[in-house]
Design an enzyme around this catalytic site. Structure first.
Site, mmCIF file in Angstrom:
data_model
loop_
_atom_site.group_PDB
_atom_site.id
_atom_site.type_symbol
_atom_site.label_atom_id
_atom_site.label_comp_id
_atom_site.label_asym_id
_atom_site.label_seq_id
_atom_site.Cartn_x
_atom_site.Cartn_y
_atom_site.Cartn_z
ATOM 1 N N SER A 101 8.819 -7.476 -2.842
ATOM 2 C CA SER A 101 8.521 -7.681 -1.423
ATOM 3 C C SER A 101 7.239 -8.467 -1.180
ATOM 4 O O SER A 101 7.072 -9.087 -0.136
ATOM 5 C CB SER A 101 8.418 -6.322 -0.720
ATOM 6 O OG SER A 101 7.442 -5.501 -1.344
ATOM 7 N N GLY A 157 11.650 -4.244 -2.896
ATOM 8 C CA GLY A 157 11.995 -3.026 -3.619
ATOM 9 C C GLY A 157 12.319 -3.242 -5.083
ATOM 10 O O GLY A 157 12.554 -2.278 -5.823
ATOM 11 N N ASN A 199 6.281 -2.300 -7.794
ATOM 12 C CA ASN A 199 7.133 -1.139 -7.513
ATOM 13 C C ASN A 199 7.224 -0.207 -8.713
ATOM 14 O O ASN A 199 7.334 1.017 -8.542
ATOM 15 C CB ASN A 199 8.531 -1.598 -7.080
ATOM 16 C CG ASN A 199 8.522 -2.199 -5.682
ATOM 17 O OD1 ASN A 199 7.984 -1.618 -4.753
ATOM 18 N ND2 ASN A 199 9.086 -3.383 -5.537
ATOM 19 N N ASP A 246 1.604 -0.507 6.831
ATOM 20 C CA ASP A 246 1.907 0.355 5.674
ATOM 21 C C ASP A 246 0.774 0.371 4.649
ATOM 22 O O ASP A 246 0.794 1.154 3.702
ATOM 23 C CB ASP A 246 3.221 -0.078 5.005
ATOM 24 C CG ASP A 246 3.207 -1.515 4.470
ATOM 25 O OD1 ASP A 246 2.132 -2.130 4.419
ATOM 26 O OD2 ASP A 246 4.289 -2.002 4.095
ATOM 27 N N HIS A 269 1.578 -4.139 2.216
ATOM 28 C CA HIS A 269 2.024 -5.534 2.288
ATOM 29 C C HIS A 269 1.042 -6.382 3.095
ATOM 30 O O HIS A 269 0.671 -6.010 4.208
ATOM 31 C CB HIS A 269 3.423 -5.612 2.894
ATOM 32 C CG HIS A 269 4.459 -4.952 2.049
ATOM 33 N ND1 HIS A 269 4.847 -3.640 2.241
ATOM 34 C CD2 HIS A 269 5.150 -5.402 0.978
ATOM 35 C CE1 HIS A 269 5.752 -3.318 1.319
ATOM 36 N NE2 HIS A 269 5.949 -4.377 0.549
#
Length: 211
Positions: A33, A70, A98, A179, A182
């Site tokens: 991502s 992801g 991740n 979040d 990002h």
């Protein structure tokens, strides 16, 4: 005079070596991502902004954003063949964030990234590694095992390494989306600016190999 200029132009166009040297370098950013541009318009994603920054320096690239939100290193390995098409000259490899966030065994991450680099090199595709750092919540031992993957692979395969993809952006609330993970568009700008010298050197190497 005009005839001479025309002949020179024709020679430039018809000279295969010259044409080869000036055509755009075909690049793929294989990532998660962070390169897919989660939460951002497509033109604000890392690959698009990197391409624009390179163009501003007179460096033309054909850029493919092969970021999948992801994705883990193993996921990138599984989709490698169709994510990196024939004719690709260089891959910027941005995977592993991740893996670290999920606490995946660093041995599995190392094995997947090793396989990706080996397979790309077997296809005569240049590779640039973007390093990741493990979050502190998994402990010092996990962090040491994970963080060593990228410098080890860069040394093992003699490929360039940008040590930490999120350098200058991680943990800065102003440069990250809600979040906290990002980057915002401004955060992506900082990543691109910081990484640009490494990418330019990587592309010079590819250009030299064309000759």
């Amino acid at each position: 005079m005009h005839i001479a200029v025309l002949m020179l132009a024709l020679m430039t166009v018809t000279n295969p070596a010259s044409a080869e040297a000036t055509k755009p370098i075909k690049l793929v950013v294989l990532g998660d991502s962070l390169s897919a541009g989660l939460g951002l318009p497509a033109q604000e994603a890392f690959p698009a902004k990197l391409q624009k920054a390179l163009q501003a320096k007179g460096i033309e690239v054909d850029m493919i954003n092969a970021g999948v939100s992801g994705d883990t290193s193993s996921g990138g390995r599984d989709r490698l063949d169709w994510s990196v098409p024939e004719g690709t000259e260089g891959v910027i490899l941005e995977l592993g964030a991740n893996d670290a966030m999920r606490g995946i065994d660093p041995d599995l991450t190392r094995a997947a990234l090793t396989d990706i680099v080996q397979r790309l090199k077997a296809r005569k595709i240049a590779v640039m590694l973007c390093g990741m750092l493990a979050p502190p919540n998994f402990g010092a031992d996990y962090g040491a095992r994970f963080n060593s993957i990228y410098p080890d692979l860069a040394k093992q395969f003699d490929v360039p390494l940008y040590p930490f993809f999120l350098d200058g952006v991680a943990a800065d609330a102003k440069l990250n989306q809600a979040d906290g993970i990002h980057p915002t568009a401004e955060g992506v700008d900082i990543i691109v600016n910081n990484m640009l010298p490494t990418v330019e050197a990587f592309l010079r190497t590819i250009g030299e190999q064309r000759r």
